[in-house]
Design an enzyme around this catalytic site. Sequence first.
Site, PDB file in Angstrom:
ATOM      1  N   CYS A   1       1.009  -1.257  -0.032  1.00 51.82           N
ATOM      2  CA  CYS A   1      -0.098  -0.034  -0.090  1.00 51.82           C
ATOM      3  C   CYS A   1       0.957   1.192   0.067  1.00 51.82           C
ATOM      4  CB  CYS A   1      -0.932   0.003   1.160  1.00 51.82           C
ATOM      5  SG  CYS A   1      -1.983   1.567   1.533  1.00 51.82           S
TER       6      CYS A   1
ATOM      7  N   ASP B   1       0.151  -6.151   0.052  1.00 47.75           N
ATOM      8  CA  ASP B   1      -1.017  -6.551  -0.468  1.00 47.75           C
ATOM      9  C   ASP B   1      -0.662  -8.057  -1.282  1.00 47.75           C
ATOM     10  OD1 ASP B   1      -2.522  -4.479   0.250  1.00 47.75           O
ATOM     11  OD2 ASP B   1      -1.669  -3.259  -1.505  1.00 47.75           O
TER      12      ASP B   1
END
Length: 270
Positions: free
Chosen positions: A177, A184
């Site tokens: 992120c 992620d």
Amino acid sequence: MSVEQSLLGKETQYPTSYQPDVLFPIARAQSREKYAHIEGITQGKDWWHVFEISWLNAHGIPQVAIGRITLPASSPNLIESKSLKLYFNSLNFTQFDSTQSFIETVEKDLSAAAGAKVELTLFQVDDLEISKPQGICIDDLMPERLEQHPDATLLKLDESDEEIEVELYSHLLRSNCPVTGQPDWGTVFIRFKGKKPCYRSILAYIISYRQHNGFHEQCVEQIFADIWQNLQPEKLMVYATYTRRGGLDINPCRVSDLTWMPKPIRLARQ
């Protein structure tokens, strides 16, 4: 609005009354500037699964469901994920005359934030089935070279010069992120028609995202653009199914040809 102004990474109070103004749009244009000439970069959809949906029916009884949001890739804005979570939380104590009334309210609010028509499909909590990936998994191949940040020079064609149509997938997609730095994780599907690519080079390229900072949608568009420019396929689809965070998962898909749009799926890690 800039992402720095969003609620990502900040302590927030969870609303207990309907607050559509908590939705935070982020313009797609800036991240797309260097890919503006790429065919298909704005073709496709972003599918979101929302696992924490609840509202009150006309009698004040809580209702729950799983939602699938469909947001067109051509929309001027994406919606920041934490603001979407807060928005759905704000509906938990709001009464609606019917399920359809709830759906219409959500579609209206999300469409206003995205700047394009957004659709919401609701599933009973036991009805969103888990699918198995289709295609060739490339995760056991041995790349010739590894990099820690996206490197399009890793992408190579196969020496055979063969023309093929193939769907590959890898569970090894990882990025960060850009605001919180949290990792992620995702599975990426690549459907390709044209001169055969070197599968090991595609795996090396996917692995090179492991320390890259980018939103899910931006990563998929960069993957699409780099493959399109460096391997020059006749047709291309890139579809990533990211794992859940905060009750949401994001699944962007970009296609050069709309006839190649897949049906949205949910994988075991989601």
